[in-house]
Design a protein around this motif. Structure first.
Motif, PDB file in Angstrom:
ATOM      1  N   MET A 190       0.854  -1.200   0.000  1.00  0.00           N
ATOM      2  CA  MET A 190       0.000   0.000   0.000  1.00  0.00           C
ATOM      3  C   MET A 190       0.886   1.244   0.000  1.00  0.00           C
ATOM      4  O   MET A 190       1.629   1.462   0.949  1.00  0.00           O
ATOM      5  N   PRO A 191       0.830   2.059  -1.062  1.00  0.00           N
ATOM      6  CA  PRO A 191       1.665   3.266  -1.103  1.00  0.00           C
ATOM      7  C   PRO A 191       1.284   4.232   0.022  1.00  0.00           C
ATOM      8  O   PRO A 191       0.103   4.353   0.380  1.00  0.00           O
ATOM      9  N   ARG A 192       2.289   4.898   0.548  1.00  0.00           N
ATOM     10  CA  ARG A 192       2.047   5.837   1.641  1.00  0.00           C
ATOM     11  C   ARG A 192       2.761   7.139   1.325  1.00  0.00           C
ATOM     12  O   ARG A 192       3.906   7.133   0.909  1.00  0.00           O
TER      13      ARG A 192
END
Lengths: 147, 153
Positions: free
Chosen positions: B1-3
Motif C-alpha cells: 500500500m503506497p504511503r
C-alpha cells in the motif's frame, strides 16, 4: 410541416438551455449532423482558440496573463464542443533533470486543467499528462490536445 | 500500500534510499530552488542538507552509505557533485556543462553519468572519486540514464 419541425427544434433547444448540449444543437442543428474528422477539429481548435500552447516562466507553473487569455479562448471552444475530450500535456524546462521535469510538467498541466475547469469546462472533458523533457523542442509549456 | 511521506505543495521527487534502508534523500523546490533533503524512511525528521546557489537534483546514495551524489544546476550548466549525508564536504567531480544521472559503482569509488555533447548526443562517462578527468565509456551507440548493477566490478 417544416415550420412545425423548426418550432419543435427551437422548443427542445430552449428547454435544454441548462444543459451542455445547447451550443451543439444551436450551432449545427439536429437535422444536419456533421461528421468532422479529428484533424479538422484540431485545426479548428488551434485557429479559434488562438493556439494550442501556453507558456510559463522558467521553473514556474504560474499562469501569466497571455497564458490565461489563450486558456480562456480554449475553454470557450471546448464548451462549444462537448463531443470532444482534451488532454493537457505539460512540459518541463530543457535544462531540468528527468524526474524534476516530469514533476514540473505535471504541475503545469494541472494548473492549466484547473483554469479550464474554473472557466466552466466539465472536468470529465479534460485529462492531464506530462512529458517532462522527454520530447525535444518543447519546453516550459502545456499543449492542449483535442482527442 | 503506497504511503505519502512528504506533504509540501512543492515538487518533491527523485528519492534514493540509504543502503541500510533507514533514510531517504530526495530533492524539493519548496525553498524556491531545488535542494536536497534527508528524512527517515517513515517520512519523519526532514532536514535540508544543501544550501548552494543554483539547484541540486537527482540525489543517489552511495552503496557504502558515506556519500550522496547529485546533479548540480547553475550558471555553469549541469555537473556532478558529491556531499556527505549530513551536508558537509560538498565537492564537484565534473565541470559540466551538461552532465546528469549519476549512478554509483558497487565499490562506492566511482560514478557513471550521462553527458550531453555537441550536437545533442548523449554519452556515458565514468569518474573516480579520488581524482582525475571523467573518461568516456565505449558503447555501441549513444547512451543515457546509466544504472550500475550491484556486483563489485
Amino acid at each position: 410541416m417544416r415550420k412545425a419541425f423548426f418550432l419543435l427544434a427551437f422548443a427542445v433547444a430552449a428547454s435544454a438551455a441548462q444543459a451542455q448540449i445547447l451550443p451543439f444543437l444551436s450551432k449545427r442543428g439536429p437535422a444536419q449532423p456533421v461528421v468532422q474528422g479529428i484533424d479538422a477539429l484540431r485545426a479548428e481548435f488551434a485557429a479559434q482558440a488562438g493556439g494550442t500552447t501556453v507558456y510559463y516562466g522558467a521553473g514556474s507553473s504560474i499562469l501569466g496573463a497571455p497564458a490565461k487569455a489563450v486558456l480562456t479562448a480554449q475553454a470557450g471552444w471546448i464548451r462549444r464542443h462537448p463531443e470532444v475530450v482534451v488532454r493537457v500535456e505539460g512540459y518541463g524546462d530543457s535544462g531540468d533533470t528527468r524526474d524534476h521535469a516530469l514533476a514540473v510538467g505535471a504541475r503545469r498541466a494541472e494548473e492549466a486543467r484547473d483554469y479550464l475547469v474554473l472557466l466552466g469546462v466539465p472536468a470529465a472533458q479534460v485529462s492531464t499528462t506530462t512529458w517532462g523533457n522527454e520530447r525535444s523542442g518543447l519546453g516550459r509549456s502545456v499543449t492542449v490536445l483535442v482527442r | 500500500m503506497p504511503r505519502r511521506l512528504t506533504t509540501s505543495p512543492a515538487v518533491d521527487t527523485d528519492p534514493s534510499f540509504s543502503p541500510d534502508g533507514r533514510k531517504i534523500v530526495f530533492e524539493s523546490d519548496r525553498s524556491g530552488s531545488q535542494q536536497l533533503y534527508v528524512m527517515n524512511a517513515d517520512g519523519s525528521g526532514e532536514r535540508r542538507i544543501s544550501f548552494g546557489a543554483g539547484g541540486y537534483a537527482a540525489p543517489e546514495w552511495s552503496p557504502d552509505g558515506q556519500w550522496i551524489a547529485f546533479t548540480s544546476r547553475g550558471q555553469y550548466g549541469r555537473r556532478i557533485g558529491i556531499v556527505r549525508p549530513d551536508g558537509t564536504d560538498e565537492r564537484y567531480l565534473t565541470n559540466g556543462p551538461a552532465d546528469e544521472s549519476p549512478t554509483w559503482a558497487a565499490s562506492s569509488r566511482e560514478i557513471m553519468f550521462a553527458r550531453l555533447g555537441q550536437g545533442g548526443r548523449s554519452n556515458l562517462y565514468r569518474v573516480t572519486l579520488g581524482s582525475g578527468e571523467a573518461q568516456q565509456v565505449t558503447i555501441p551507440q549513444d547512451g543515457s540514464d546509466p544504472d550500475w548493477s550491484g556486483a563489485v566490478d
